[in-house]
Design an enzyme around this catalytic site. Structure first.
Site, mmCIF file in Angstrom:
data_model
loop_
_atom_site.group_PDB
_atom_site.id
_atom_site.type_symbol
_atom_site.label_atom_id
_atom_site.label_comp_id
_atom_site.label_asym_id
_atom_site.label_seq_id
_atom_site.Cartn_x
_atom_site.Cartn_y
_atom_site.Cartn_z
ATOM 1 N N ARG A 57 1.289 -1.378 0.444
ATOM 2 C CA ARG A 57 0.041 0.240 -0.153
ATOM 3 C C ARG A 57 0.727 0.843 0.053
ATOM 4 O O ARG A 57 0.338 2.155 0.124
ATOM 5 C CB ARG A 57 -1.371 -0.356 0.938
ATOM 6 C CG ARG A 57 -1.803 1.103 1.394
ATOM 7 C CD ARG A 57 -3.012 0.588 2.093
ATOM 8 N NE ARG A 57 -2.624 0.213 2.867
ATOM 9 C CZ ARG A 57 -2.537 0.670 4.118
ATOM 10 N NH1 ARG A 57 -2.301 1.973 4.313
ATOM 11 N NH2 ARG A 57 -2.581 -0.656 5.300
ATOM 12 N N TYR A 110 -13.762 16.490 -16.831
ATOM 13 C CA TYR A 110 -13.732 15.157 -16.888
ATOM 14 C C TYR A 110 -14.850 14.780 -16.454
ATOM 15 O O TYR A 110 -15.014 15.343 -15.135
ATOM 16 C CB TYR A 110 -12.441 14.195 -16.895
ATOM 17 C CG TYR A 110 -12.841 12.558 -17.088
ATOM 18 C CD1 TYR A 110 -12.972 12.237 -17.953
ATOM 19 C CD2 TYR A 110 -12.776 12.364 -15.707
ATOM 20 C CE1 TYR A 110 -13.614 10.145 -17.901
ATOM 21 C CE2 TYR A 110 -13.521 10.498 -15.920
ATOM 22 C CZ TYR A 110 -13.626 9.902 -17.199
ATOM 23 O OH TYR A 110 -14.299 8.413 -16.923
ATOM 24 N N ASP A 182 -4.977 18.034 -15.303
ATOM 25 C CA ASP A 182 -5.366 16.137 -16.081
ATOM 26 C C ASP A 182 -4.503 16.655 -17.491
ATOM 27 O O ASP A 182 -5.694 16.849 -18.281
ATOM 28 C CB ASP A 182 -6.951 16.060 -16.070
ATOM 29 C CG ASP A 182 -7.213 14.558 -17.219
ATOM 30 O OD1 ASP A 182 -5.925 14.090 -17.316
ATOM 31 O OD2 ASP A 182 -7.969 14.668 -15.882
ATOM 32 N N LYS A 207 -5.369 5.458 -21.073
ATOM 33 C CA LYS A 207 -5.556 6.072 -21.810
ATOM 34 C C LYS A 207 -4.582 5.503 -22.676
ATOM 35 O O LYS A 207 -4.121 4.600 -22.857
ATOM 36 C CB LYS A 207 -6.652 6.913 -22.203
ATOM 37 C CG LYS A 207 -7.462 7.572 -20.937
ATOM 38 C CD LYS A 207 -9.006 6.761 -21.133
ATOM 39 C CE LYS A 207 -9.677 6.660 -19.955
ATOM 40 N NZ LYS A 207 -10.240 7.707 -19.230
HETATM 41 C C1 PLP Z 1 -10.332 8.649 -18.370
HETATM 42 C C2 PLP Z 1 -10.343 9.482 -17.391
HETATM 43 C C3 PLP Z 1 -9.900 9.855 -16.263
HETATM 44 C C4 PLP Z 1 -10.309 8.819 -15.435
HETATM 45 O O1 PLP Z 1 -9.933 7.443 -15.186
HETATM 46 P P1 PLP Z 1 -10.117 6.289 -14.810
HETATM 47 O O2 PLP Z 1 -8.545 5.419 -15.476
HETATM 48 O O3 PLP Z 1 -11.053 5.936 -15.946
HETATM 49 O O4 PLP Z 1 -10.333 5.962 -13.488
HETATM 50 C C5 PLP Z 1 -9.736 10.674 -15.601
HETATM 51 N N1 PLP Z 1 -9.291 12.225 -16.813
HETATM 52 C C6 PLP Z 1 -9.512 11.849 -17.995
HETATM 53 C C7 PLP Z 1 -9.099 13.138 -19.138
HETATM 54 C C8 PLP Z 1 -10.125 11.050 -18.730
HETATM 55 O O5 PLP Z 1 -9.919 10.522 -19.758
#
Ligand code: PLP
Length: 392
Positions: A57, A110, A182, A207
Site C-alpha cells: 500500500r 472530465y 489532467d 488511456k
Molecule cells: C478516463 C479519464 C479519467 C478517469 O480515469 P479512469 O482510469 O477511468 O479512472 C480522468 N480524466 C480523463 C481526462 C479521462 O479521460
C-alpha cells in the site's frame, strides 16, 4: 538522463539492480510485503517514499518503476501510481482540499472529476468557481484567501478545448494557488504541463500510457518534492495503490507511447479533415482544424493535436445514432487511447449527468459523436466512416 528526449526515455525505463546485472524488463514483484533483518530500516521505510520497500500500500518496486517512468517523462520530482485515473484525481483533491476551501476549475471537465467536485461542495462545503480554460483574468478575479487549487485539463473531453497552460498557471502562481492539470488526452509526448508552470499533473494511464485497452490505472506527478511527500503520506492511508501487474502492463505500454501517439494524431487529422469536407457533416471539433476555437492556443503549445475529436451530423441526433450503429471497424465503446478506434455518444454516456442546458453550454450536441482514433490504416477507417455516413 533528463537531457534525453521523451521518446528515448520512454524506451529506457528505470530498472531495479540485482547482483551484478539487471533485468531488461522490470519484473512483476507480486508480493504484498517485504522482510527485514533490521527493525530500524523497517521503521524508516514506513515514514518516507524513498526508504526501503515495506508494504504494497506504500509502494512496490514494479509500481515504483512506473512512478519513476512517468515522473521522468513529465519532469516531476516524484509520482504516485494509483488503481485508476479517478483514484489519482481524488487522492490529490482529498489530500489538498479541506472543509470550506475554494477550488477554481475549468468549465469543460472530465465527468468523474465534475461529479467529485460537486460531492466536495455538497458534503464538505468546498466552493467551486468555474472559468474558461483560456481566461487567466477570470482566475485572478475568482481567487480568494481560501483558494487552494486551480484545476485544468490540457485537452478537454469531448470538444477538445486546449487550456492556455502558461497564462492560467501564471495567474494561479501569482496568488499562491496550486495548479493541477489532467494531461490524459495529450500524454507527456504532446505536453508536459510542469514545463508550463503546473504544480501537479494527473493521468488516467488507462488511456494513452497503457495504450492497449487492457488495464486501468492512474498517476499523479508532482513538481515539488515537498508536495509529493505530503500527498504520498496521505495516500498511504487512503489506499488508492496500483497493483504490480497493472503497473507492469502500463510500463510495457509506455515504451511504445511515442510511436502510437504519432499514429493516433495522424489518423485523427486524416479523419477530421475528410469528415469536415463531407456533406453530411455539420461541424468537426479538433484543435488541429483552423475552425476550432483553441486552434491558436494548440498551435502554440502542442507539437500535434491529439487523437480525439468529435463531430456533428447535419441530421442531428437521429443521424448520429444511425452512424454509431452503422460503423463496423470502429467500435462503439467507452474509453480512448488504445490501439483500436473507438466511438461514443457523449450526450447519453460520458456526459449523461449534464442537463440539456449544460450540454449546450459545453457545445455538445444531441447528436455529437466522439471519435478516439486508433492506429489502424487511415483509409480502412475512412472506408468504414464513409459507409456509415451514407447510411445515416
Ligand atoms: C478516463 C479519464 C479519467 C478517469 O480515469 P479512469 O482510469 O477511468 O479512472 C480522468 N480524466 C480523463 C481526462 C479521462 O479521460
Amino acid at each position: 538522463m533528463s537531457e534525453l528526449s521523451p521518446e528515448t526515455r520512454a524506451v529506457h525505463l528505470p530498472r531495479p539492480p540485482l547482483n551484478g546485472s539487471a533485468p531488461i524488463s522490470t519484473p512483476i514483484y507480486q508480493t504484498s510485503g517485504f522482510v527485514f533483518d533490521d527493525p530500524a530500516v523497517f521503521a524508516d521505510g514506513m515514514g518516507r517514499p524513498d526508504g526501503a520497500f515495506v508494504y504494497g500500500r506504500l509502494t512496490n518496486p514494479t509500481v515504483r518503476a512506473l512512478e519513476e517512468a512517468v515522473s521522468g517523462l513529465e519532469g516531476g520530482s516524484g509520482a504516485i501510481a494509483t488503481a485508476s485515473g479517478m483514484a489519482a484525481i481524488n487522492t490529490v483533491l482529498l489530500a489538498l482540499v479541506g472543509q470550506g476551501d475554494h477550488v477554481i476549475a475549468q468549465r469543460a471537465l472530465y465527468g468523474g472529476t465534475a461529479t467529485m467536485l460537486n460531492e466536495l461542495r455538497e458534503r464538505f462545503g468546498v466552493s467551486v468557481t468555474y472559468v474558461a480554460e483560456d481566461d487567466p483574468e477570470a482566475v485572478r478575479a475568482a481567487v480568494r484567501p481560501e483558494t487552494r487549487l486551480l484545476y485544468l485539463e490540457t485537452i478537454a473531453n469531448p470538444m477538445t478545448q486546449v487550456a492556455d497552460l502558461p497564462a492560467m498557471c501564471a495567474a494561479a502562481r501569482e496568488a499562491g494557488v496550486t495548479t493541477v492539470v489532467d494531461n490524459t488526452f495529450a500524454s507527456p509526448i504532446l505536453c508536459r504541463p510542469i514545463e508550463h508552470g503546473a504544480d501537479i499533473v494527473v493521468h488516467s494511464t488507462t488511456k494513452y500510457l497503457g495504450g492497449h485497452t487492457d488495464v486501468l490505472g492512474g498517476v499523479a506527478v508532482f513538481a515539488s518534492d515537498a508536495t509529493y511527500r505530503k500527498v504520498w503520506r496521505f495516500s498511504v492511508d487512503l489506499g488508492p495503490t496500483a497493483d504490480p501487474f497493472a503497473a507492469w502492463l502500463t510500463l510495457r505500454g509506455i515504451q511504445t507511447l511515442h510511436l502510437r501517439m504519432e499514429r493516433h494524431c495522424a489518423n485523427a487529422r486524416f479523419l477530421a479533415t475528410r469528415l469536415a469536407a463531407h456533406p453530411a457533416v455539420a461541424a468537426v471539433h479538433w484543435p488541429g482544424l483552423a475552425s476550432h476555437p483553441s486552434h491558436e492556443t494548440a498551435t502554440r503549445l502542442l507539437p500535434a493535436f491529439g487523437g480525439v475529436f468529435s463531430f456533428d451530423l447535419t441530421g442531428g441526433r437521429a443521424a448520429g445514432e444511425r452512424f454509431m450503429s452503422a460503423v463496423k471497424l470502429a467500435l462503439l465503446a467507452p474509453s480512448l487511447g488504445g490501439v483500436e478506434t473507438l466511438i461514443l455518444h457523449p450526450a447519453t454516456t460520458s456526459h449523461r449527468a449534464l442537463s440539456a442546458g449544460e450540454l449546450a453550454r459545453h457545445g455538445i450536441g444531441e447528436g455529437t459523436v466522439r471519435v478516439a482514433a486508433g492506429i489502424e490504416h487511415p483509409e480502412d477507417l475512412w472506408a468504414d466512416f464513409e459507409q456509415a455516413l451514407s447510411s445515416s
